[in-house]
Scaffold this motif. Sequence first.
Motif, PDB file in Angstrom:
ATOM      1  N   HIS A   3      18.541 -15.609 -69.863  1.00 19.07           N
ATOM      2  CA  HIS A   3      19.113 -14.260 -69.912  1.00 19.07           C
ATOM      3  C   HIS A   3      18.207 -13.257 -69.204  1.00 19.07           C
ATOM      4  O   HIS A   3      18.690 -12.351 -68.525  1.00 19.07           O
ATOM      5  CB  HIS A   3      19.353 -13.835 -71.357  1.00 19.07           C
ATOM      6  N   HIS A   4      16.896 -13.438 -69.344  1.00 19.98           N
ATOM      7  CA  HIS A   4      15.956 -12.539 -68.675  1.00 19.98           C
ATOM      8  C   HIS A   4      16.124 -12.625 -67.158  1.00 19.98           C
ATOM      9  O   HIS A   4      16.159 -11.615 -66.466  1.00 19.98           O
ATOM     10  CB  HIS A   4      14.518 -12.887 -69.084  1.00 19.98           C
ATOM     11  N   ALA A   5      16.276 -13.843 -66.661  1.00 20.03           N
ATOM     12  CA  ALA A   5      16.455 -14.038 -65.215  1.00 20.03           C
ATOM     13  C   ALA A   5      17.778 -13.446 -64.745  1.00 20.03           C
ATOM     14  O   ALA A   5      17.860 -12.889 -63.640  1.00 20.03           O
ATOM     15  CB  ALA A   5      16.379 -15.524 -64.874  1.00 20.03           C
ATOM     16  N   VAL A   6      18.807 -13.547 -65.569  1.00 20.64           N
ATOM     17  CA  VAL A   6      20.112 -12.975 -65.222  1.00 20.64           C
ATOM     18  C   VAL A   6      19.995 -11.458 -65.112  1.00 20.64           C
ATOM     19  O   VAL A   6      20.492 -10.851 -64.156  1.00 20.64           O
ATOM     20  CB  VAL A   6      21.185 -13.377 -66.257  1.00 20.64           C
ATOM     21  N   LEU A   7      19.315 -10.834 -66.071  1.00 26.06           N
ATOM     22  CA  LEU A   7      19.152  -9.382 -66.010  1.00 26.06           C
ATOM     23  C   LEU A   7      18.275  -8.975 -64.826  1.00 26.06           C
ATOM     24  O   LEU A   7      18.524  -7.939 -64.203  1.00 26.06           O
ATOM     25  CB  LEU A   7      18.576  -8.851 -67.320  1.00 26.06           C
ATOM     26  N   ASP A   8      17.270  -9.784 -64.498  1.00 23.41           N
ATOM     27  CA  ASP A   8      16.455  -9.502 -63.312  1.00 23.41           C
ATOM     28  C   ASP A   8      17.306  -9.560 -62.047  1.00 23.41           C
ATOM     29  O   ASP A   8      17.159  -8.735 -61.145  1.00 23.41           O
ATOM     30  CB  ASP A   8      15.298 -10.493 -63.195  1.00 23.41           C
ATOM     31  N   GLU A   9      18.199 -10.530 -61.995  1.00 24.54           N
ATOM     32  CA  GLU A   9      19.075 -10.660 -60.833  1.00 24.54           C
ATOM     33  C   GLU A   9      20.045  -9.472 -60.753  1.00 24.54           C
ATOM     34  O   GLU A   9      20.327  -8.946 -59.678  1.00 24.54           O
ATOM     35  CB  GLU A   9      19.849 -11.975 -60.898  1.00 24.54           C
ATOM     36  N   LEU A  10      20.544  -9.024 -61.901  1.00 26.74           N
ATOM     37  CA  LEU A  10      21.419  -7.852 -61.918  1.00 26.74           C
ATOM     38  C   LEU A  10      20.649  -6.621 -61.459  1.00 26.74           C
ATOM     39  O   LEU A  10      21.164  -5.815 -60.680  1.00 26.74           O
ATOM     40  CB  LEU A  10      22.010  -7.639 -63.314  1.00 26.74           C
ATOM     41  N   SER A  31      30.063  -4.970 -55.849  1.00 29.23           N
ATOM     42  CA  SER A  31      30.069  -5.717 -54.594  1.00 29.23           C
ATOM     43  C   SER A  31      28.739  -6.430 -54.371  1.00 29.23           C
ATOM     44  O   SER A  31      28.713  -7.618 -54.034  1.00 29.23           O
ATOM     45  CB  SER A  31      30.369  -4.771 -53.429  1.00 29.23           C
ATOM     46  N   HIS A  32      27.649  -5.740 -54.593  1.00 24.44           N
ATOM     47  CA  HIS A  32      26.334  -6.363 -54.422  1.00 24.44           C
ATOM     48  C   HIS A  32      26.094  -7.414 -55.498  1.00 24.44           C
ATOM     49  O   HIS A  32      25.558  -8.489 -55.201  1.00 24.44           O
ATOM     50  CB  HIS A  32      25.229  -5.307 -54.444  1.00 24.44           C
ATOM     51  N   ALA A  33      26.487  -7.130 -56.724  1.00 21.35           N
ATOM     52  CA  ALA A  33      26.293  -8.091 -57.815  1.00 21.35           C
ATOM     53  C   ALA A  33      27.088  -9.366 -57.568  1.00 21.35           C
ATOM     54  O   ALA A  33      26.611 -10.469 -57.842  1.00 21.35           O
ATOM     55  CB  ALA A  33      26.670  -7.464 -59.147  1.00 21.35           C
ATOM     56  N   SER A  34      28.291  -9.236 -57.032  1.00 17.74           N
ATOM     57  CA  SER A  34      29.131 -10.415 -56.814  1.00 17.74           C
ATOM     58  C   SER A  34      28.580 -11.325 -55.715  1.00 17.74           C
ATOM     59  O   SER A  34      28.941 -12.494 -55.649  1.00 17.74           O
ATOM     60  CB  SER A  34      30.570 -10.005 -56.497  1.00 17.74           C
ATOM     61  N   GLU A  35      27.688 -10.805 -54.885  1.00 16.15           N
ATOM     62  CA  GLU A  35      27.057 -11.621 -53.848  1.00 16.15           C
ATOM     63  C   GLU A  35      25.942 -12.503 -54.418  1.00 16.15           C
ATOM     64  O   GLU A  35      25.482 -13.415 -53.751  1.00 16.15           O
ATOM     65  CB  GLU A  35      26.495 -10.727 -52.744  1.00 16.15           C
ATOM     66  N   HIS A  36      25.511 -12.214 -55.623  1.00 19.10           N
ATOM     67  CA  HIS A  36      24.450 -12.993 -56.274  1.00 19.10           C
ATOM     68  C   HIS A  36      25.092 -14.154 -57.025  1.00 19.10           C
ATOM     69  O   HIS A  36      25.677 -13.981 -58.088  1.00 19.10           O
ATOM     70  CB  HIS A  36      23.640 -12.109 -57.231  1.00 19.10           C
ATOM     71  N   VAL A  37      24.974 -15.330 -56.459  1.00 20.11           N
ATOM     72  CA  VAL A  37      25.662 -16.501 -57.011  1.00 20.11           C
ATOM     73  C   VAL A  37      25.155 -16.897 -58.386  1.00 20.11           C
ATOM     74  O   VAL A  37      25.855 -17.608 -59.113  1.00 20.11           O
ATOM     75  CB  VAL A  37      25.588 -17.714 -56.050  1.00 20.11           C
ATOM     76  N   ASN A  38      23.973 -16.454 -58.762  1.00 22.81           N
ATOM     77  CA  ASN A  38      23.440 -16.813 -60.067  1.00 22.81           C
ATOM     78  C   ASN A  38      23.919 -15.898 -61.193  1.00 22.81           C
ATOM     79  O   ASN A  38      23.612 -16.151 -62.355  1.00 22.81           O
ATOM     80  CB  ASN A  38      21.908 -16.831 -60.037  1.00 22.81           C
ATOM     81  N   LEU A  39      24.631 -14.834 -60.853  1.00 26.89           N
ATOM     82  CA  LEU A  39      25.162 -13.958 -61.894  1.00 26.89           C
ATOM     83  C   LEU A  39      26.480 -14.530 -62.409  1.00 26.89           C
ATOM     84  O   LEU A  39      27.423 -14.714 -61.642  1.00 26.89           O
ATOM     85  CB  LEU A  39      25.372 -12.544 -61.364  1.00 26.89           C
ATOM     86  N   PRO A  40      26.559 -14.805 -63.697  1.00 26.87           N
ATOM     87  CA  PRO A  40      27.790 -15.377 -64.245  1.00 26.87           C
ATOM     88  C   PRO A  40      28.935 -14.361 -64.238  1.00 26.87           C
ATOM     89  O   PRO A  40      28.719 -13.150 -64.311  1.00 26.87           O
ATOM     90  CB  PRO A  40      27.398 -15.767 -65.673  1.00 26.87           C
ATOM     91  N   ALA A  41      30.138 -14.881 -64.167  1.00 28.77           N
ATOM     92  CA  ALA A  41      31.326 -14.029 -64.116  1.00 28.77           C
ATOM     93  C   ALA A  41      31.428 -13.116 -65.329  1.00 28.77           C
ATOM     94  O   ALA A  41      31.876 -11.975 -65.216  1.00 28.77           O
ATOM     95  CB  ALA A  41      32.578 -14.885 -63.989  1.00 28.77           C
ATOM     96  N   ASP A  42      30.999 -13.609 -66.501  1.00 30.47           N
ATOM     97  CA  ASP A  42      31.111 -12.763 -67.687  1.00 30.47           C
ATOM     98  C   ASP A  42      30.192 -11.544 -67.594  1.00 30.47           C
ATOM     99  O   ASP A  42      30.509 -10.481 -68.117  1.00 30.47           O
ATOM    100  CB  ASP A  42      30.868 -13.550 -68.972  1.00 30.47           C
ATOM    101  N   LEU A  43      29.066 -11.666 -66.882  1.00 31.70           N
ATOM    102  CA  LEU A  43      28.206 -10.501 -66.691  1.00 31.70           C
ATOM    103  C   LEU A  43      28.833  -9.530 -65.688  1.00 31.70           C
ATOM    104  O   LEU A  43      28.775  -8.318 -65.874  1.00 31.70           O
ATOM    105  CB  LEU A  43      26.813 -10.913 -66.225  1.00 31.70           C
ATOM    106  N   LEU A  44      29.466 -10.057 -64.657  1.00 29.02           N
ATOM    107  CA  LEU A  44      30.178  -9.189 -63.709  1.00 29.02           C
ATOM    108  C   LEU A  44      31.299  -8.427 -64.416  1.00 29.02           C
ATOM    109  O   LEU A  44      31.602  -7.289 -64.059  1.00 29.02           O
ATOM    110  CB  LEU A  44      30.743 -10.008 -62.547  1.00 29.02           C
ATOM    111  N   ALA A  45      31.889  -9.043 -65.424  1.00 32.34           N
ATOM    112  CA  ALA A  45      32.952  -8.378 -66.190  1.00 32.34           C
ATOM    113  C   ALA A  45      32.432  -7.123 -66.877  1.00 32.34           C
ATOM    114  O   ALA A  45      33.194  -6.178 -67.103  1.00 32.34           O
ATOM    115  CB  ALA A  45      33.553  -9.336 -67.205  1.00 32.34           C
ATOM    116  N   HIS A  46      31.152  -7.092 -67.199  1.00 30.47           N
ATOM    117  CA  HIS A  46      30.566  -5.893 -67.795  1.00 30.47           C
ATOM    118  C   HIS A  46      30.744  -4.700 -66.853  1.00 30.47           C
ATOM    119  O   HIS A  46      31.029  -3.592 -67.299  1.00 30.47           O
ATOM    120  CB  HIS A  46      29.076  -6.090 -68.071  1.00 30.47           C
ATOM    121  N   LEU A  47      30.580  -4.943 -65.556  1.00 25.77           N
ATOM    122  CA  LEU A  47      30.710  -3.858 -64.576  1.00 25.77           C
ATOM    123  C   LEU A  47      32.144  -3.347 -64.498  1.00 25.77           C
ATOM    124  O   LEU A  47      32.372  -2.172 -64.219  1.00 25.77           O
ATOM    125  CB  LEU A  47      30.231  -4.323 -63.202  1.00 25.77           C
ATOM    126  N   ASN A  48      33.102  -4.226 -64.757  1.00 27.39           N
ATOM    127  CA  ASN A  48      34.505  -3.817 -64.733  1.00 27.39           C
ATOM    128  C   ASN A  48      34.846  -2.853 -65.856  1.00 27.39           C
ATOM    129  O   ASN A  48      35.864  -2.169 -65.800  1.00 27.39           O
ATOM    130  CB  ASN A  48      35.426  -5.033 -64.816  1.00 27.39           C
TER     131      ASN A  48
END
Length: 89
Positions: A3-10, A31-48
Amino acid sequence: MSHHAVLDELRQAIDEAFGGRDRVSIREVYSHASEHVNLPADLLAHLNELPEGAYNRQEVTEAINDVIRRRGEQDSLGLLDQDSPESGA
């Protein structure tokens, strides 16, 4: 990925979206977050869940943390750091 690495990537995606600018739209952050392949879709949903509009870096961080808290994920996922070297604009 932890989770720490995911937040670092975000955080990296947020930094890329700002690229020296004071304000960006949530669409640009997404748009920038979606280019990071290591960010899970559920985290991208937070931005929505964030309202459209222009945000400064602190506002984006606070808004994402609000979504994390609203979902009750602050203990499992953690929160984005509020510290930013560019704060105080």
